[in-house]
Design a protein around this motif. Structure first.
Motif, short mmCIF file in Angstrom:
data_model
loop_
_atom_site.label_atom_id
_atom_site.label_comp_id
_atom_site.label_asym_id
_atom_site.label_seq_id
_atom_site.Cartn_x
_atom_site.Cartn_y
_atom_site.Cartn_z
N VAL A 121 -2.57 7.04 -7.81
CA VAL A 121 -3.01 6.59 -6.49
C VAL A 121 -4.51 6.81 -6.34
N ARG A 146 0.84 -1.19 0.00
CA ARG A 146 0.00 0.00 0.00
C ARG A 146 0.88 1.25 0.00
N ASN A 147 0.61 2.15 -0.91
CA ASN A 147 1.38 3.39 -1.09
C ASN A 147 2.86 3.14 -1.37
#
Length: 98
Positions: A78, A14-15
């Protein structure tokens, strides 16, 4: 008959690091990324999670979309991921053949 196409994003976490690609066979291509079959960016950075994809009737249209998205800022990518997958879950099981 023209091949269908997919634009997809793989992520390390994630990210984390993300990779944007295009293919005519999404399950096969994601399996190759997940299993480090092909050297390169996804192997180097551990991008093994399928976090986003779009399907197109034409591989040419998918390639055009990929080129468009490669010009985007990371924040836009994103937002695209989190629009359909806010938890950055691995979507591979949804597309993998039994």
């Amino acid at each position: 008959m023209e091949k269908a196409g997919f634009v997809y994003i793989m992520a390390s976490r994630r990210n984390g690091t993300i990779y944007l690609g295009v293919t005519s066979d999404l399950p096969k291509r994601v399996w190759e990324h997940r299993n480090d079959v092909i050297g390169g960016f996804t192997r180097k950075y551990g991008c093994h999670l399928l976090v986003w994809y779009e399907a197109y009737d034409s591989i040419d249209v998918a390639r055009q979309r990929e080129l468009q998205m490669k010009e985007w800022k990371r924040a836009w990518k994103v937002r695209e991921i989190e629009g359909i997958n806010p938890d950055w879950e691995d979507l591979y099981d949804r597309i993998a053949l039994p």
